[in-house]
Scaffold this motif. Sequence first.
Motif, mmCIF file in Angstrom:
data_model
loop_
_atom_site.group_PDB
_atom_site.id
_atom_site.type_symbol
_atom_site.label_atom_id
_atom_site.label_comp_id
_atom_site.label_asym_id
_atom_site.label_seq_id
_atom_site.Cartn_x
_atom_site.Cartn_y
_atom_site.Cartn_z
ATOM 1 N N ALA A 11 0.831 -1.208 0.000
ATOM 2 C CA ALA A 11 0.000 0.000 0.000
ATOM 3 C C ALA A 11 0.863 1.255 0.000
ATOM 4 C CB ALA A 11 -0.932 -0.014 1.204
ATOM 5 N N GLU A 12 1.936 1.247 0.786
ATOM 6 C CA GLU A 12 2.817 2.416 0.854
ATOM 7 C C GLU A 12 3.547 2.628 -0.468
ATOM 8 O OE1 GLU A 12 6.760 3.968 3.319
ATOM 9 O OE2 GLU A 12 5.586 2.265 4.077
ATOM 10 N N ALA A 15 1.177 3.934 -3.104
ATOM 11 C CA ALA A 15 0.819 5.337 -2.851
ATOM 12 C C ALA A 15 1.943 6.271 -3.295
ATOM 13 C CB ALA A 15 0.505 5.536 -1.371
ATOM 14 N N LEU A 16 3.190 5.860 -3.077
ATOM 15 C CA LEU A 16 4.314 6.676 -3.521
ATOM 16 C C LEU A 16 4.370 6.754 -5.042
ATOM 17 C CD1 LEU A 16 7.098 5.432 -1.065
ATOM 18 C CD2 LEU A 16 6.014 7.687 -1.085
ATOM 19 N N TYR A 18 1.783 6.312 -7.240
ATOM 20 C CA TYR A 18 0.596 6.868 -7.905
ATOM 21 C C TYR A 18 -0.013 8.067 -7.193
ATOM 22 C CZ TYR A 18 0.636 2.640 -10.749
ATOM 23 O OH TYR A 18 0.998 1.634 -11.614
ATOM 24 N N GLY A 19 0.453 8.371 -5.994
ATOM 25 C CA GLY A 19 -0.194 9.417 -5.206
ATOM 26 C C GLY A 19 -1.332 8.826 -4.398
ATOM 27 N N PRO A 20 -1.701 9.486 -3.292
ATOM 28 C CA PRO A 20 -2.685 8.904 -2.376
ATOM 29 C C PRO A 20 -4.088 8.771 -2.942
ATOM 30 C CG PRO A 20 -2.154 11.168 -1.763
ATOM 31 C CD PRO A 20 -1.181 10.789 -2.827
ATOM 32 N N ASP A 21 -4.389 9.511 -4.014
ATOM 33 C CA ASP A 21 -5.753 9.490 -4.541
ATOM 34 C C ASP A 21 -5.930 8.557 -5.733
ATOM 35 O OD1 ASP A 21 -6.525 11.427 -2.648
ATOM 36 O OD2 ASP A 21 -5.836 13.054 -3.956
ATOM 37 N N VAL A 23 -4.376 5.178 -5.809
ATOM 38 C CA VAL A 23 -3.732 3.912 -5.458
ATOM 39 C C VAL A 23 -4.560 2.747 -6.002
ATOM 40 C CG1 VAL A 23 -2.947 2.442 -3.571
ATOM 41 C CG2 VAL A 23 -2.778 4.937 -3.377
ATOM 42 N N PRO A 203 5.667 10.207 -9.194
ATOM 43 C CA PRO A 203 4.352 9.615 -9.483
ATOM 44 C C PRO A 203 4.124 9.411 -10.976
ATOM 45 C CG PRO A 203 4.161 11.483 -7.971
ATOM 46 C CD PRO A 203 5.559 11.507 -8.518
#
Length: 279
Positions: A11-12, A15-16, A18-21, A23, A203
């Motif tokens: 998950a981390e 997120a790195l 693709y960005g948090p929005d 994933v 990203p």
Amino acid sequence: MDVSLPTTPAAEALALRYGPDAVPAAGPWNEHIALLLTHRSVRGYRPDALPAGTLETLIAAAQSAATSSNLQTWSVIAVTDSDKKAALAKLANNQKHIEQCPLFLIWVADISRNQRLGQQEGVTLEVMPYLETFLVAAIDAALAAQNATVAAESLGLSCVYIGALRNQPQEVAKVVNLPSGTFGVFGMCVGYATEAALGEVKPRLPQEVIVHHEAYRVPDDEAQRRSAYDGLIGGFSARNEMATDTWTKRVIGRMGKLAALSGRDKLVATLHAMGFELK
């Protein structure tokens, strides 16, 4: 030397990348996939020498990549001489990291070896002049180089591809004595990153923009998705002290004017001159 692989949770790492929005759903995961997701281009290198046998290990990994019909139409030039690296850096828009890195690799689309095979066997290889043959050689070189990059990163090394070698490919050929029927597709710096140069993971576009299921389909909200990605890249640039820019402006800047090709608009003529007929 620490050669342990990253153990970043899925998950981390996603997120790195693709960005948090944006994933994507986490699927199967292992240390190898974690390593792939930590890739970043590095443009600053320590002068530390590489361990003995590193080149041979990287080339073994490169030669384990797929190659069309086992034709193996690629070669690589390993450059460690400081004067040659300086000359190549000058030809590639004065990119100083070419001089800094302890190992600079030039990945070559190479049909000359098989041309010589045909001559030695007294056989005309009729497919040699065709675009498909050059394309196969360039793809083979790229696949090999990517294998080498992954291998290097698994050893704690960093890399960056240097496409600017294509700005003056005939001059590059002179520096490393490339024969007719060969073309330096790109270069690659290999070495230990300086702390300042390592940076964060850049990203990428959301998977929904890249992946098409069953058939290509342009999404109705493509412009909105691009705008969201522009914001993500703008933040990345600001945090990493890069020229603040959007992905949209980057694409237009690199593809909007022929001047951005830095002479590569003449590549077809150059390839003809270097022994690729491209029928």
